[in-house]
Scaffold this active site. Sequence first.
Site, PDB file in Angstrom:
ATOM      1  N   GLY A 140       0.165  19.584 -32.902  1.00 39.75           N
ATOM      2  CA  GLY A 140       0.225  18.347 -32.134  1.00 39.75           C
ATOM      3  C   GLY A 140      -0.942  17.452 -32.486  1.00 39.75           C
ATOM      4  O   GLY A 140      -1.425  16.667 -31.664  1.00 39.75           O
ATOM      5  N   GLY A 171      -1.013  13.557 -31.814  1.00 40.14           N
ATOM      6  CA  GLY A 171      -1.000  13.042 -30.445  1.00 40.14           C
ATOM      7  C   GLY A 171      -2.406  12.654 -30.000  1.00 40.14           C
ATOM      8  O   GLY A 171      -3.399  12.984 -30.650  1.00 40.14           O
ATOM      9  N   ARG A 172      -2.475  11.967 -28.885  1.00 38.97           N
ATOM     10  CA  ARG A 172      -3.787  11.505 -28.415  1.00 38.97           C
ATOM     11  C   ARG A 172      -4.717  12.667 -28.094  1.00 38.97           C
ATOM     12  O   ARG A 172      -5.896  12.647 -28.454  1.00 38.97           O
ATOM     13  CB  ARG A 172      -3.609  10.591 -27.201  1.00 38.97           C
ATOM     14  CG  ARG A 172      -3.085   9.208 -27.567  1.00 38.97           C
ATOM     15  CD  ARG A 172      -2.823   8.338 -26.369  1.00 38.97           C
ATOM     16  NE  ARG A 172      -1.663   8.786 -25.619  1.00 38.97           N
ATOM     17  CZ  ARG A 172      -1.124   8.110 -24.607  1.00 38.97           C
ATOM     18  NH1 ARG A 172      -1.644   6.956 -24.228  1.00 38.97           N
ATOM     19  NH2 ARG A 172      -0.066   8.577 -23.963  1.00 38.97           N
ATOM     20  N   THR A 196      -0.454  22.417 -23.248  1.00 40.67           N
ATOM     21  CA  THR A 196       0.907  21.949 -22.968  1.00 40.67           C
ATOM     22  C   THR A 196       1.337  22.409 -21.579  1.00 40.67           C
ATOM     23  O   THR A 196       1.042  23.538 -21.167  1.00 40.67           O
ATOM     24  CB  THR A 196       1.871  22.515 -24.030  1.00 40.67           C
ATOM     25  OG1 THR A 196       1.457  22.049 -25.310  1.00 40.67           O
ATOM     26  CG2 THR A 196       3.292  22.075 -23.763  1.00 40.67           C
ATOM     27  N   THR A 197       2.038  21.539 -20.839  1.00 40.91           N
ATOM     28  CA  THR A 197       2.508  21.890 -19.503  1.00 40.91           C
ATOM     29  C   THR A 197       4.040  21.921 -19.479  1.00 40.91           C
ATOM     30  O   THR A 197       4.695  21.598 -20.459  1.00 40.91           O
ATOM     31  CB  THR A 197       1.998  20.876 -18.459  1.00 40.91           C
ATOM     32  OG1 THR A 197       2.468  19.565 -18.804  1.00 40.91           O
ATOM     33  CG2 THR A 197       0.474  20.870 -18.412  1.00 40.91           C
ATOM     34  N   ALA A 208      -3.860  26.591 -19.790  1.00 41.04           N
ATOM     35  CA  ALA A 208      -4.578  25.921 -18.708  1.00 41.04           C
ATOM     36  C   ALA A 208      -3.907  24.600 -18.373  1.00 41.04           C
ATOM     37  O   ALA A 208      -3.668  23.793 -19.274  1.00 41.04           O
ATOM     38  CB  ALA A 208      -6.039  25.684 -19.097  1.00 41.04           C
ATOM     39  N   HIS A 253      -1.549   9.667 -13.370  1.00 38.73           N
ATOM     40  CA  HIS A 253      -1.583   9.821 -14.826  1.00 38.73           C
ATOM     41  C   HIS A 253      -1.156   8.529 -15.519  1.00 38.73           C
ATOM     42  O   HIS A 253      -0.571   7.640 -14.911  1.00 38.73           O
ATOM     43  CB  HIS A 253      -0.679  10.976 -15.279  1.00 38.73           C
ATOM     44  CG  HIS A 253      -1.347  12.307 -15.218  1.00 38.73           C
ATOM     45  ND1 HIS A 253      -1.446  13.044 -14.069  1.00 38.73           N
ATOM     46  CD2 HIS A 253      -1.980  13.034 -16.177  1.00 38.73           C
ATOM     47  CE1 HIS A 253      -2.095  14.172 -14.312  1.00 38.73           C
ATOM     48  NE2 HIS A 253      -2.431  14.189 -15.580  1.00 38.73           N
ATOM     49  N   LYS A 258       3.093   9.645 -19.636  1.00 35.21           N
ATOM     50  CA  LYS A 258       3.357  11.040 -19.257  1.00 35.21           C
ATOM     51  C   LYS A 258       4.783  11.169 -18.756  1.00 35.21           C
ATOM     52  O   LYS A 258       5.196  10.442 -17.839  1.00 35.21           O
ATOM     53  CB  LYS A 258       2.370  11.505 -18.180  1.00 35.21           C
ATOM     54  CG  LYS A 258       2.499  12.984 -17.827  1.00 35.21           C
ATOM     55  CD  LYS A 258       1.366  13.428 -16.922  1.00 35.21           C
ATOM     56  CE  LYS A 258       1.507  14.892 -16.512  1.00 35.21           C
ATOM     57  NZ  LYS A 258       1.473  15.809 -17.664  1.00 35.21           N
ATOM     58  N   THR A 309      -1.397  20.332 -13.336  1.00 35.99           N
ATOM     59  CA  THR A 309      -2.585  20.503 -12.493  1.00 35.99           C
ATOM     60  C   THR A 309      -2.213  20.413 -11.020  1.00 35.99           C
ATOM     61  O   THR A 309      -2.684  21.206 -10.196  1.00 35.99           O
ATOM     62  CB  THR A 309      -3.632  19.427 -12.836  1.00 35.99           C
ATOM     63  OG1 THR A 309      -4.031  19.587 -14.196  1.00 35.99           O
ATOM     64  CG2 THR A 309      -4.854  19.554 -11.939  1.00 35.99           C
TER      65      THR A 309
END
Length: 254
Positions: free
Chosen positions: A8, A11-12, A89-90, A112, A142, A146, A153
């Site tokens: 990735g 990506g930012r 990654t979530t 995390a 956010h 997103k 979180t």
Amino acid sequence: MTRVGVVGAQGRMGQAVCSAVQDDPALDLVAAIDIKDSPDALPDHPPDDFLAILLESRCEVVVDFTVASAARQTLRFLAANGIHAVVGTTGFTDEDLAVFADAFTESNCLIAPNFAIGAVLMMRFAELAAPHFSTVEVIEYHHDAKVDAPSGTAIHTADRIAAASAEWGDDPTRHEVLPGARGSQGPGGVRVHSVRMRGVVANQEVLMGTTGQTLSIRHDTVDRTSFMPGVLLGCKRIADFEGLTLGLDAFLDL
């Protein structure tokens, strides 16, 4: 030096990770790949020959900041090849986590929901405060790019609050004039609200109230570099934590 790969990388967050790893004298960035670099890949499905770059580069740790659909395959690949994973990654399900726990036997994996050390402390403080209050709301903010809500979180925070206390006052709302005005009911009935706004990076506030008083626990992220100390810590200490670890707390001795 620990040999690190980043998936990735365009990506930012991926770009920030690459820069942070390059600047750390204890780490060596040996692979920086992105699904956009593979013309034969589907947008969320990296092929094995694409991931093989990580093997060819002899990565010891791979950092993944992508999307859940792609990361599922990447993590299976890393586990099968004995490479440690540090994952921001979530969007993973409980079933995903069970699969990862079974897969990572020859190497370790840290997932995390937030690598900002201040955010980790915010969640811990909320967990400690929960038994002393009777109402609670979680509000997460956010950036407008997103795609998932609530954030990982926020869900993790609600999980920890709910585990710390089950004694919450009843919600007095009987009618929502606008559906969703009271947010979503998360774990243990904890209300979670999501804001998506241009100019924001990632912020979260936990509001708690009881007789005659309120408590606000808030963490603000003003730049993506705030996540980098936690990512670098994960890369350096991942070998010390066997199997699957959820959250950065153990790495901070919390």
